[in-house]
Design an enzyme around this catalytic site. Structure first.
Site, short mmCIF file in Angstrom:
data_model
loop_
_atom_site.label_atom_id
_atom_site.label_comp_id
_atom_site.label_asym_id
_atom_site.label_seq_id
_atom_site.Cartn_x
_atom_site.Cartn_y
_atom_site.Cartn_z
N LYS A 236 0.89 -1.15 0.17
CA LYS A 236 0.18 -0.11 -0.22
C LYS A 236 0.65 1.51 -0.08
O LYS A 236 1.87 1.16 0.46
CB LYS A 236 -1.19 -0.10 1.16
CG LYS A 236 -0.57 -0.36 2.35
CD LYS A 236 -0.15 1.23 2.64
CE LYS A 236 0.68 1.56 4.90
NZ LYS A 236 1.60 3.22 4.51
N ASP B 48 -2.53 -1.36 9.38
CA ASP B 48 -2.89 -1.51 8.16
C ASP B 48 -2.98 -2.91 7.72
O ASP B 48 -3.55 -3.07 6.47
CB ASP B 48 -1.09 -1.51 7.50
CG ASP B 48 -0.37 -0.34 7.83
OD1 ASP B 48 -1.73 0.80 8.22
OD2 ASP B 48 0.40 0.10 7.55
O1 C5P Z 1 -0.26 -1.31 14.45
P1 C5P Z 1 1.42 -1.94 14.31
O2 C5P Z 1 1.40 -2.79 14.88
O3 C5P Z 1 1.59 -1.29 12.49
O4 C5P Z 1 2.02 -0.40 14.16
C1 C5P Z 1 3.14 -0.08 14.47
C2 C5P Z 1 2.80 0.97 15.33
O5 C5P Z 1 3.26 2.32 14.62
C3 C5P Z 1 2.01 1.55 16.76
O6 C5P Z 1 3.14 0.47 17.26
C4 C5P Z 1 2.29 3.00 16.54
O7 C5P Z 1 3.76 3.34 17.44
C5 C5P Z 1 1.91 3.37 15.03
N1 C5P Z 1 1.24 3.89 15.18
C6 C5P Z 1 0.64 4.91 14.98
N2 C5P Z 1 -1.08 4.88 15.15
C7 C5P Z 1 -1.22 4.45 14.56
C8 C5P Z 1 -0.36 3.24 12.99
C9 C5P Z 1 0.47 3.51 14.09
O8 C5P Z 1 0.93 5.53 16.59
N3 C5P Z 1 -2.71 4.97 13.53
#
Ligand code: C5P
Length: 329
Positions: free
Chosen positions: A16, A162
């Site tokens: 993406k 994501d």
């Molecule tokens: O959900 P994922 O593990 O991919 O996200 C990685 C990190 O990115 C999260 O732990 C957070 O620190 C940050 N993040 C965030 N807000 C979001 C998506 C991701 O702060 N909406």
């Protein structure tokens, strides 16, 4: 190698990019509220599940994970890999619904073409493909209806912010953590040059840098407005879309990686209509007038910046789907 009537099974999934990304305040759960427009593009990974030795009752069904990749970056081959966690979640969901079954062990194989730690949701994409592959395998093994997109969505949300988008693909408006999605109307194909960096960026670090820059008054917080992007997409108007692209995380990614400024500048001077950092970076994406220009920009920027790699892709692209014709292994 042992055989099993329903394995191997494989699914593909696309990377993406964010055409628009506005970051709100940090929430109590550590995530930030986002207002974003995602688009899937044609860089893709394939995830296959292959038969492995039988797991003893109570043991993890996943017996191992291997990766084929031509791009730099570390991909975990242990249970920390999101694809591994995805298979476990689907196994658990079938066991919860339909009771325990004796299952063969599976080995996961990932054929990786999406940049690693690049802001293109590569790890999340593998998780989405693993969800789809595991759902097909277990539906056949249990003789039940698959969970399908609706049933897999809550599992996708558990795996990461994501994952729901890459599972669905195409172009979508995202709010919440970026996982509350509405499909957007788009016309035609858009041509992108993608330039990857040799070293990835940590997503949490980029969000933290943005918070720090905002607290210090270095960057301002503006009201999200995705209307211009929505209009450009619905009209299939590449030039208008170029003027509407935006990423709040770009300032933070540039502060951590000042060399990205030059990459963005060179892309535009080589014929891109606009360039921006993809998600949390460091991958940069350039919207180009056509496929030929995207190819030229990708090659020229990579040639000008040692260690980077360029590729031309198109969007939108589909979400995670089964590979029906080829047998994996
Ligand atoms: O959900 P994922 O593990 O991919 O996200 C990685 C990190 O990115 C999260 O732990 C957070 O620190 C940050 N993040 C965030 N807000 C979001 C998506 C991701 O702060 N909406």
């Amino acid at each position: 190698m042992s055989t099993h009537p329903f394995l191997p099974v494989a699914a593909t999934v696309h990377a993406k990019i964010n055409l628009y990304l506005a970051v709100g305040a940090e929430r109590p759960d550590g995530y930030h509220d986002l207002t974003t427009v995602f688009q899937s593009v044609s860089a893709r990974d394939e995830v296959s599940l292959n038969v492995a030795e039988q797991a003893a009752p109570g043991e993890d069904v996943v017996r191992g994970l291997s990766v084929d990749k031509r791009l730099p970056g570390e991909v975990p081959t242990h249970a920390g890999n999101l694809a591994w966690q995805a298979v476990r979640l689907v196994v658990q969901a079938y066991r919860d619904r339909h009771g325990p079954r004796l299952l063969p062990g599976v080995k996961i194989h990932i054929d990786k073409k999406i940049p690693v730690a690049g802001g293109m949701a590569g790890g999340s994409a593998d998780a989405a493909a693993a969800l789809v592959a595991a759902d097909a395998w277990l539906a056949a093994a249990y003789g039940r209806e698959p969970l399908g997109a609706r049933g897999l969505y809550p599992l996708a949300r558990q795996l990461g912010a994501d994952v729901p988008f890459v599972l669905a693909g195409q172009t979508a408006f995202g709010t919440g953590r970026g996982d509350e999605l509405v499909t957007m109307l788009t016309r035609g194909q858009f041509h992108w040059a993608v330039v990857t960096s040799p070293q990835g960026l940590s997503t949490p670090e980029v969000f933290q840098r943005l918070d720090a820059m905002r607290a210090a008054g270095d960057v301002e917080c503006r009201e999200p407005d995705t209307q211009p992007v929505a209009e450009a997409l619905a009209a299939g108007d590449t030039e208008k879309l170029a003027g509407a692209l935006h990423n709040d995380l770009q300032a933070a990614a540039l502060s951590l990686r000042p060399e990205l400024r030059k990459i963005l500048r060179v892309g535009v001077s080589e014929g891109a209509l606009a360039g921006l950092v993809s998600g949390s970076g460091p991958t940069c994406v350039f919207l180009c007038p056509d496929a030929h220009a995207a190819d030229e920009v990708a090659q020229a920027v990579a040639a000008d910046n040692p260690g980077t790699r360029g590729m031309a892709v198109t969007g939108p692209a589909p979400g995670a789907e089964l590979v029906s014709a080829t047998r994996a292994d």
